[in-house]
Design a protein around this motif. Structure first.
Motif, PDB file in Angstrom:
ATOM      1  N   ARG A  90       2.235   1.710  -3.433  1.00  0.00           N
ATOM      2  CA  ARG A  90       1.175   2.129  -4.360  1.00  0.00           C
ATOM      3  C   ARG A  90       0.805   3.601  -4.177  1.00  0.00           C
ATOM      4  N   GLN A  91       0.941   4.084  -2.963  1.00  0.00           N
ATOM      5  CA  GLN A  91       0.651   5.504  -2.738  1.00  0.00           C
ATOM      6  C   GLN A  91       1.718   6.389  -3.381  1.00  0.00           C
ATOM      7  N   LEU A 114     -11.536   7.882 -14.819  1.00  0.00           N
ATOM      8  CA  LEU A 114     -12.015   8.863 -13.827  1.00  0.00           C
ATOM      9  C   LEU A 114     -13.313   8.336 -13.229  1.00  0.00           C
ATOM     10  N   PHE A 115     -13.583   8.687 -11.978  1.00  0.00           N
ATOM     11  CA  PHE A 115     -14.806   8.207 -11.332  1.00  0.00           C
ATOM     12  C   PHE A 115     -15.995   9.051 -11.819  1.00  0.00           C
ATOM     13  N   ARG A 144      -8.033  12.770  -0.147  1.00  0.00           N
ATOM     14  CA  ARG A 144      -9.107  12.563   0.851  1.00  0.00           C
ATOM     15  C   ARG A 144      -9.017  11.172   1.454  1.00  0.00           C
ATOM     16  N   MET A 145      -8.744  10.191   0.592  1.00  0.00           N
ATOM     17  CA  MET A 145      -8.754   8.811   1.053  1.00  0.00           C
ATOM     18  C   MET A 145      -7.699   8.552   2.114  1.00  0.00           C
ATOM     19  N   PHE A 146      -6.547   9.191   1.962  1.00  0.00           N
ATOM     20  CA  PHE A 146      -5.477   8.925   2.916  1.00  0.00           C
ATOM     21  C   PHE A 146      -5.340  10.038   3.953  1.00  0.00           C
ATOM     22  N   GLY A 147      -6.269  11.011   3.916  1.00  0.00           N
ATOM     23  CA  GLY A 147      -6.352  12.044   4.950  1.00  0.00           C
ATOM     24  C   GLY A 147      -5.035  12.729   5.244  1.00  0.00           C
ATOM     25  N   LEU A 170     -14.885   8.649   5.518  1.00  0.00           N
ATOM     26  CA  LEU A 170     -15.221   8.602   4.094  1.00  0.00           C
ATOM     27  C   LEU A 170     -16.156   7.412   3.811  1.00  0.00           C
ATOM     28  N   GLN A 205     -11.777   1.612 -13.430  1.00  0.00           N
ATOM     29  CA  GLN A 205     -11.833   2.475 -12.247  1.00  0.00           C
ATOM     30  C   GLN A 205     -11.455   1.692 -10.980  1.00  0.00           C
ATOM     31  N   ARG A 244      -4.836  13.815 -11.512  1.00  0.00           N
ATOM     32  CA  ARG A 244      -5.096  12.892 -10.400  1.00  0.00           C
ATOM     33  C   ARG A 244      -3.858  12.037 -10.105  1.00  0.00           C
ATOM     34  N   PHE A 254      -9.443  12.906  -4.735  1.00  0.00           N
ATOM     35  CA  PHE A 254      -9.804  11.593  -4.182  1.00  0.00           C
ATOM     36  C   PHE A 254      -8.673  10.909  -3.396  1.00  0.00           C
ATOM     37  N   PRO A 255      -7.467  10.757  -4.006  1.00  0.00           N
ATOM     38  CA  PRO A 255      -6.412  10.080  -3.224  1.00  0.00           C
ATOM     39  C   PRO A 255      -6.021  10.857  -1.980  1.00  0.00           C
ATOM     40  N   ARG A 282       0.844  -1.204   0.000  1.00  0.00           N
ATOM     41  CA  ARG A 282       0.000   0.000   0.000  1.00  0.00           C
ATOM     42  C   ARG A 282       0.877   1.250   0.000  1.00  0.00           C
ATOM     43  N   GLU A 285      -9.614   2.394   5.161  1.00  0.00           N
ATOM     44  CA  GLU A 285      -8.541   3.391   5.179  1.00  0.00           C
ATOM     45  C   GLU A 285      -8.967   4.616   5.960  1.00  0.00           C
ATOM     46  N   ARG A 286     -10.201   5.056   5.701  1.00  0.00           N
ATOM     47  CA  ARG A 286     -10.671   6.279   6.349  1.00  0.00           C
ATOM     48  C   ARG A 286     -12.151   6.099   6.681  1.00  0.00           C
ATOM     49  N   ILE A 303      -4.475   0.699  -7.562  1.00  0.00           N
ATOM     50  CA  ILE A 303      -3.142   1.272  -7.735  1.00  0.00           C
ATOM     51  C   ILE A 303      -2.897   2.426  -6.764  1.00  0.00           C
ATOM     52  N   MET A 304      -3.963   3.144  -6.417  1.00  0.00           N
ATOM     53  CA  MET A 304      -3.803   4.221  -5.429  1.00  0.00           C
ATOM     54  C   MET A 304      -3.494   3.669  -4.033  1.00  0.00           C
ATOM     55  N   GLY A 305      -3.676   2.351  -3.871  1.00  0.00           N
ATOM     56  CA  GLY A 305      -3.469   1.766  -2.545  1.00  0.00           C
ATOM     57  C   GLY A 305      -4.752   1.697  -1.740  1.00  0.00           C
TER      58      GLY A 305
END
Lengths: 254, 246
Positions: free
Chosen positions: A77-78, A89-90, A104-107, B26, B116, A150, A101-102, A74, B22-23, B122-124
């Motif tokens: 990958r970050q 794209l979402f 926010r996800m990992f704060g 969210l 997607q 992104r 998005f990334p 992980r 992860e969060r 890939i972003m983890g």
């Protein structure tokens, strides 16, 4: 730097890639080229961990990715940014939300900081005043640019681009190629571009790997590529009349 | 062997889904969105079906037991029992499997074919957890409310149709729905609802998550999601009924 050692992947009875060795240096655009179905996308997917190879290793800064535990993977990958062929794209998120998005996800930062960072990335790819639109409201070229924004939002050390020019007109393709090259130089990323677009190879390719029948068939620079006597490589590179003209003007060969 | 392969992969997907988020904040905001999308937006169809089915149950019951030996309150009693024990938890869940299950499989399947989900990986990001867990929590929380509304509207629809068509007198019907009422039957129905919600969400998410190919395969995944969810609901219904009522 990313090192690939003896990479092999099989789907059922089909050996898609076999025994590929390569070194992808930091701060330059590395390109993996080859015909459709040659195995270049599978190789890239093995490198980012979307496929598990049966043979070989992928080393990120000397550490084997597939031998890492989930937490370490992980972490790697970050540090990877990826631009997908179809942008990926979402759909349900706006442009700014996609880029954020990334983050926010990992704060990693406060909301205002995230917005600033997302705006900086969007500005870097020349997307201005489109941040509240949804991906479906953007052209293909713009979607690619948002995809790049992104991908660089987390300041990646490794940037993968899968067919970045696919479906784009020649002018937009050049814009995307230039952007990838500039970002590689600016951020010092290890960039790997999977492509079969020879214009793109000529524009940005610094280190080129030719994959044929799942194996590494040739490796070299753009200049070496034009003068290579490798039969399969020449059939691929000089399939178009424009490229044949380039070769003729450089070497005088017919 | 093929069934064992799918069961194994389904269990592995569930293990990934329930891995540490992860969060959490969210995930929670996504859960609230899903409660609206999968639950609140299903309220219309649930209300319509429940009211009409309740009406039909009342009229059919009266038609089939029209005998001077059977007391008039039996119509209300039968409507209540049919609605609470079977119609609302099971039939409405089968209908939700069609609406919600196909929605989940199509959404996740489209995300798969458009890469997607690869982008999330890939972003983890734990893609299974991020995409599926909020849906599971949302449906398991919201479906019991939908089913309670369905129970009320089913019985109300039965009373309205019975009184309006003259097949039953209001007092007899109300006496029937109060007679021998066991609160445990509602608990039983809600337990079934929560289990069915889990089945609908996970089976449909499984079909969507492992979609390969293009839009045609997304359609196939949606169809499979509905069919397999329905079969699993019917099996679970039998097992739960034996376990909880016998």
């Amino acid at each position: 730097m990313i090192v690939v050692e003896g990479l092999g992947k099989r789907f059922g009875d089909v050996q898609v890639i076999d025994g590929i060795d390569a070194v992808f240096q930091k701060g330059r655009v590395n390109q993996i080229i080859g015909r459709s179905g040659s195995g270049k996308s599978v190789m890239a997917k093995c490198m980012v961990g979307l496929h598990r190879p049966e043979k070989g290793r992928v080393l990120y800064e000397g550490r084997s990715f597939h031998d890492m535990d989930a937490e370490e993977k992980r972490g790697i990958r970050q540090r990877i940014g990826m631009l997908f062929q179809g942008s990926a794209l979402f759909d349900s998120l706006t442009v700014i939300e996609n880029v954020m998005f990334p983050l926010r996800m990992f704060g990693l930062m406060a909301k205002s900081e995230m917005e600033d960072r997302a705006h900086t990335c969007l500005k870097r790819v020349s997307i201005i005043d489109k941040d509240q639109l949804f991906p479906a409201e953007l052209s293909g070229g713009m979607q690619k640019r948002v995809g790049i924004a992104r991908a660089i939002a987390m300041n990646p050390e490794y940037l993968f681009c899968d067919e970045p020019n696919s479906g784009l007109d020649p002018q937009t393709s050049i814009v995307i190629d230039d952007l990838i090259k500039e970002i590689t130089e600016e951020f010092g990323t290890t960039t790997i571009v999977i492509t079969h677009d020879m214009n793109s190879v000529m524009e940005t390719g610094e280190h080129i790997l030719f994959i044929h029948k799942g194996r590494k068939w040739w490796e070299g620079t753009r200049e070496q590529l034009l003068r290579s006597d490798n039969k399969e490589l020449n059939e691929f590179v000089f399939a178009g009349s424009l490229m044949r003209e380039v070769k003729r003007s450089l070497t005088g060969e017919e | 062997m093929n069934i064992l392969y799918h069961i194994g992969r389904y269990v592995l997907l569930l293990r990934e889904t329930f891995a540490r988020p992860e969060r959490l904040s969210l995930y929670w905001s996504r859960t609230v969105e899903e409660m609206d999308l999968l639950g609140v937006k299903s309220l219309g169809i649930v209300a319509l079906l429940s009211a009409f089915m309740g009406a039909v149950i009342t009229i059919q019951t009266k038609t089939n037991i029209d005998s001077p030996l059977i007391q008039a309150w039996v119509v209300g009693f039968a409507t209540r029992q049919s609605t609470i024990l079977e119609f609302s938890p099971t039939v409405i869940s089968l209908i939700l499997a069609g609406k919600v299950g196909s929605n989940i499989a199509a959404e996740i399947g489209s995300m798969r074919v458009k890469e997607q989900i690869d982008a999330l990986d890939i972003m983890g990001v734990n893609s299974a957890g991020y995409l599926i867990l909020p849906k599971i929590v949302a449906t398991m929380l919201i479906n019991p409310f939908l089913i309670m509304i369905s129970m009320f509207l089913g019985i109300f629809g039965g009373w309205l149709a019975g009184v309006q068509t003259g097949v039953v007198v209001s007092d007899d019907f109300i006496m029937g729905i109060q007679l021998g009422f066991k609160p445990y039957h509602v608990v039983y129905a809600l337990i079934k609802t929560v289990v069915f919600a889990f089945i609908i969400t996970t089976v449909s998410a499984y079909q969507g998550y492992y979609t390969r190919g293009g839009t045609r395969e997304v359609g196939i995944s949606s169809t499979r999601a509905v069919v397999y969810s329905d079969v699993m609901i019917l099996l679970a219904n039998l097992v739960l009924t034996q376990a909880l009522l016998l």
